[in-house]
Design a protein around this motif. Structure first.
Motif, PDB file in Angstrom:
ATOM      1  N   ALA A  32       0.856  -1.193   0.000  1.00 55.75           N
ATOM      2  CA  ALA A  32       0.000   0.000   0.000  1.00 55.75           C
ATOM      3  C   ALA A  32       0.889   1.239   0.000  1.00 55.75           C
ATOM      4  CB  ALA A  32      -0.948  -0.007   1.188  1.00 55.75           C
ATOM      5  N   LEU A  33       1.833   1.262  -0.941  1.00 58.79           N
ATOM      6  CA  LEU A  33       2.885   2.281  -0.943  1.00 58.79           C
ATOM      7  C   LEU A  33       2.326   3.682  -1.202  1.00 58.79           C
ATOM      8  CD1 LEU A  33       5.759   0.436  -2.865  1.00 58.79           C
ATOM      9  CD2 LEU A  33       5.155   0.353  -0.440  1.00 58.79           C
ATOM     10  N   HIS A  34       3.022   4.668  -0.615  1.00 63.26           N
ATOM     11  CA  HIS A  34       2.650   6.074  -0.762  1.00 63.26           C
ATOM     12  C   HIS A  34       3.929   6.902  -0.808  1.00 63.26           C
ATOM     13  CE1 HIS A  34       3.594   6.198   3.506  1.00 63.26           C
ATOM     14  NE2 HIS A  34       2.636   5.328   3.767  1.00 63.26           N
ATOM     15  N   ASN A  35       3.764   8.226  -0.839  1.00 63.48           N
ATOM     16  CA  ASN A  35       4.928   9.098  -0.988  1.00 63.48           C
ATOM     17  C   ASN A  35       5.919   8.989   0.167  1.00 63.48           C
ATOM     18  OD1 ASN A  35       4.188  10.075  -3.481  1.00 63.48           O
ATOM     19  ND2 ASN A  35       3.043  11.807  -2.659  1.00 63.48           N
ATOM     20  N   GLY A  36       5.439   8.589   1.339  1.00 63.69           N
ATOM     21  CA  GLY A  36       6.353   8.369   2.453  1.00 63.69           C
ATOM     22  C   GLY A  36       7.322   7.246   2.152  1.00 63.69           C
ATOM     23  N   HIS A  37       6.805   6.152   1.588  1.00 61.18           N
ATOM     24  CA  HIS A  37       7.679   5.048   1.182  1.00 61.18           C
ATOM     25  C   HIS A  37       8.660   5.511   0.090  1.00 61.18           C
ATOM     26  CE1 HIS A  37       4.129   2.584   2.651  1.00 61.18           C
ATOM     27  NE2 HIS A  37       5.132   2.090   3.354  1.00 61.18           N
ATOM     28  N   LEU A  38       8.136   6.292  -0.863  1.00 64.09           N
ATOM     29  CA  LEU A  38       8.999   6.744  -1.957  1.00 64.09           C
ATOM     30  C   LEU A  38      10.136   7.618  -1.453  1.00 64.09           C
ATOM     31  CD1 LEU A  38       6.601   7.502  -4.954  1.00 64.09           C
ATOM     32  CD2 LEU A  38       7.654   5.357  -4.236  1.00 64.09           C
ATOM     33  N   SER A  39       9.898   8.375  -0.387  1.00 67.54           N
ATOM     34  CA  SER A  39      10.981   9.200   0.175  1.00 67.54           C
ATOM     35  C   SER A  39      12.086   8.307   0.730  1.00 67.54           C
ATOM     36  CB  SER A  39      10.436  10.134   1.267  1.00 67.54           C
ATOM     37  OG  SER A  39      10.043   9.419   2.429  1.00 67.54           O
ATOM     38  N   LEU A  40      11.722   7.158   1.302  1.00 62.12           N
ATOM     39  CA  LEU A  40      12.730   6.201   1.784  1.00 62.12           C
ATOM     40  C   LEU A  40      13.479   5.588   0.610  1.00 62.12           C
ATOM     41  CD1 LEU A  40      10.680   4.220   4.501  1.00 62.12           C
ATOM     42  CD2 LEU A  40      12.129   6.221   4.842  1.00 62.12           C
ATOM     43  N   VAL A  41      12.751   5.229  -0.438  1.00 61.12           N
ATOM     44  CA  VAL A  41      13.372   4.619  -1.618  1.00 61.12           C
ATOM     45  C   VAL A  41      14.350   5.595  -2.272  1.00 61.12           C
ATOM     46  CG1 VAL A  41      12.934   3.686  -3.920  1.00 61.12           C
ATOM     47  CG2 VAL A  41      11.441   3.052  -2.017  1.00 61.12           C
ATOM     48  N   ASN A  42      13.943   6.860  -2.393  1.00 59.75           N
ATOM     49  CA  ASN A  42      14.834   7.864  -2.988  1.00 59.75           C
ATOM     50  C   ASN A  42      16.093   8.056  -2.153  1.00 59.75           C
ATOM     51  OD1 ASN A  42      13.683   8.901  -5.482  1.00 59.75           O
ATOM     52  ND2 ASN A  42      11.962   9.604  -4.252  1.00 59.75           N
ATOM     53  N   LYS A  43      15.946   8.072  -0.837  1.00 56.97           N
ATOM     54  CA  LYS A  43      17.113   8.177   0.041  1.00 56.97           C
ATOM     55  C   LYS A  43      18.032   6.978  -0.162  1.00 56.97           C
ATOM     56  CE  LYS A  43      19.509   9.773   3.602  1.00 56.97           C
ATOM     57  NZ  LYS A  43      20.265  11.041   3.532  1.00 56.97           N
ATOM     58  N   ALA A  44      17.447   5.791  -0.241  1.00 57.37           N
ATOM     59  CA  ALA A  44      18.238   4.578  -0.432  1.00 57.37           C
ATOM     60  C   ALA A  44      18.967   4.586  -1.773  1.00 57.37           C
ATOM     61  CB  ALA A  44      17.337   3.349  -0.320  1.00 57.37           C
ATOM     62  N   LEU A  45      18.289   5.045  -2.814  1.00 52.74           N
ATOM     63  CA  LEU A  45      18.912   5.102  -4.143  1.00 52.74           C
ATOM     64  C   LEU A  45      20.056   6.103  -4.193  1.00 52.74           C
ATOM     65  CD1 LEU A  45      15.820   4.885  -6.526  1.00 52.74           C
ATOM     66  CD2 LEU A  45      17.701   3.239  -6.368  1.00 52.74           C
ATOM     67  N   SER A  46      19.959   7.151  -3.387  1.00 52.64           N
ATOM     68  CA  SER A  46      21.026   8.165  -3.380  1.00 52.64           C
ATOM     69  C   SER A  46      22.310   7.633  -2.740  1.00 52.64           C
ATOM     70  CB  SER A  46      20.558   9.425  -2.631  1.00 52.64           C
ATOM     71  OG  SER A  46      20.508   9.210  -1.225  1.00 52.64           O
ATOM     72  N   GLN A  47      22.212   6.523  -2.013  1.00 56.64           N
ATOM     73  CA  GLN A  47      23.365   6.001  -1.288  1.00 56.64           C
ATOM     74  C   GLN A  47      23.777   4.590  -1.706  1.00 56.64           C
ATOM     75  OE1 GLN A  47      22.083   6.450   2.829  1.00 56.64           O
ATOM     76  NE2 GLN A  47      22.818   8.564   2.901  1.00 56.64           N
ATOM     77  N   ASN A  48      23.033   3.995  -2.658  1.00 59.25           N
ATOM     78  CA  ASN A  48      23.306   2.621  -3.067  1.00 59.25           C
ATOM     79  C   ASN A  48      23.096   2.448  -4.562  1.00 59.25           C
ATOM     80  OD1 ASN A  48      23.418   1.024  -0.270  1.00 59.25           O
ATOM     81  ND2 ASN A  48      21.723   2.491  -0.161  1.00 59.25           N
ATOM     82  N   GLY A  49      23.747   1.424  -5.126  1.00 60.00           N
ATOM     83  CA  GLY A  49      23.590   1.135  -6.547  1.00 60.00           C
ATOM     84  C   GLY A  49      22.222   0.555  -6.875  1.00 60.00           C
ATOM     85  N   TYR A  50      21.733  -0.304  -5.979  1.00 60.66           N
ATOM     86  CA  TYR A  50      20.421  -0.933  -6.152  1.00 60.66           C
ATOM     87  C   TYR A  50      19.664  -0.899  -4.833  1.00 60.66           C
ATOM     88  CZ  TYR A  50      22.050  -2.741 -10.643  1.00 60.66           C
ATOM     89  OH  TYR A  50      22.519  -2.834 -11.924  1.00 60.66           O
ATOM     90  N   VAL A  51      18.329  -0.909  -4.951  1.00 63.52           N
ATOM     91  CA  VAL A  51      17.490  -0.921  -3.755  1.00 63.52           C
ATOM     92  C   VAL A  51      16.461  -2.042  -3.865  1.00 63.52           C
ATOM     93  CG1 VAL A  51      15.762   0.338  -2.401  1.00 63.52           C
ATOM     94  CG2 VAL A  51      17.777   1.531  -3.280  1.00 63.52           C
ATOM     95  N   VAL A  52      16.413  -2.869  -2.854  1.00 62.07           N
ATOM     96  CA  VAL A  52      15.377  -3.897  -2.749  1.00 62.07           C
ATOM     97  C   VAL A  52      14.234  -3.332  -1.907  1.00 62.07           C
ATOM     98  CG1 VAL A  52      14.791  -6.211  -1.910  1.00 62.07           C
ATOM     99  CG2 VAL A  52      17.058  -5.774  -2.929  1.00 62.07           C
ATOM    100  N   VAL A  53      13.026  -3.409  -2.427  1.00 63.80           N
ATOM    101  CA  VAL A  53      11.827  -3.018  -1.684  1.00 63.80           C
ATOM    102  C   VAL A  53      11.014  -4.286  -1.448  1.00 63.80           C
ATOM    103  CG1 VAL A  53       9.707  -1.650  -1.677  1.00 63.80           C
ATOM    104  CG2 VAL A  53      11.790  -0.723  -2.729  1.00 63.80           C
TER     105      VAL A  53
END
Length: 283
Positions: A32-53
């Protein structure tokens, strides 16, 4: 975007990426993803090559079975939303209950130096055993370098940091700021289940937290707590379950303020049958 339902296939992909030198970020969710989750994903992408959700509604952390049954689930919508961020560097892990738990769907027992007994732990029996069980299992499967959690669940964040410390797990846990709607309501998958009337009333929670923060500058924790209780008695659509001012390290309720400690106010409120939590840093 690669979507995995099987931990073995996921592990093989991650192992290959790590061999090539890629760092792996991880954002565990219940969907049930929302913009709050996307803010975490964007932070993770800024610090890693790949992100697992991960997208997994974990049965062992629900003390209310009706809440488990009604929890919103729509994997196709979740994947579509994640594609708006990146189609090539996000990996989705949407396991079945069997893939996670085999035939043993129950929690391990954990001790988190007492953190698990405060606030949510006092009102939701066994909740943090369920959280510890699923997060430990996901860390073992994904083997991330960094994992990202929102501060809306601040107690959970502290417990996961303690989990990593106690079990010597090689992952860095990153806390990220609470993502809010324009009217201040903390983003939550449960918000979609609010009636229009309850959704209109819910921003009062954050408004009260902000006022409590101001009052805490000159008033005692007891005085502020009593004031908050009185405010919610005037709100027919919102029922206060608890409001607690606690030490951010121990999560124990404050009895006397100290300039050497940091404090946070925590709140749980029912809007109809939907339970909402929030918190705010006080100093």
């Amino acid at each position: 975007m690669k979507v995995f339902h099987n931990k073995i296939e996921l592990s093989q992909l991650i192992e290959g990426l790590k061999v090539k030198g890629s760092s792996i970020g991880f954002v565990p969710t219940m969907g049930a993803l929302h913009n709050g989750h996307l803010s975490l994903v964007n932070k993770a992408l800024s610090q890693n090559g790949y992100v697992v959700v991960s997208v997994f509604v974990n049965p062992t952390q629900f003390d209310n079975q009706e809440d488990l049954v009604k929890y919103p689930r729509n994997l196709d919508a979740d994947v579509a939303l994640l594609k708006t961020v990146s189609d090539s560097t996000i990996i989705v892990y949407a396991p079945t209950v069997e893939d996670i738990y085999s035939n043993n769907v129950k929690s391990q027992s954990f001790a988190f130096d007492g953190l698990e007994h405060e606030m949510e732990g006092a009102f939701r029996g066994g909740h943090f055993d369920g959280v510890g069980t699923i997060v430990k299992r996901l860390f073992e499967i994904v083997k991330p370098d960094m994992a990202y959690f929102g501060e809306k669940d601040f107690q959970q964040l502290q417990i996961i940091k303690k989990l990593v410390e106690l079990h010597k797990m090689p992952v860095k846990v990153i806390g990220c700021p609470i993502h809010r709607a324009k009217d201040g309501l903390a983003m939550s998958s449960r918000n979609t289940r609010l009636t229009p009337e309850h959704r209109a009333a819910a921003p009062f929670i954050y408004k009260t937290l902000k006022s409590a923060k101001t009052k805490f500058g000159t008033k005692s924790a007891k005085n502020v707590t009593e004031w908050v209780s009185k405010q919610f008695k005037k709100q027919p659509l919102l029922e206060l379950e608890y409001f607690i001012i606690a030490d951010t390290t121990t999560l124990k309720p404050v009895k006397r303020k100290s300039t050497k400690k940091t404090y946070r106010a925590f709140i749980a409120v029912y809007a109809g049958d939907i339970r909402l939590i929030d918190n705010i840093a006080l100093n």
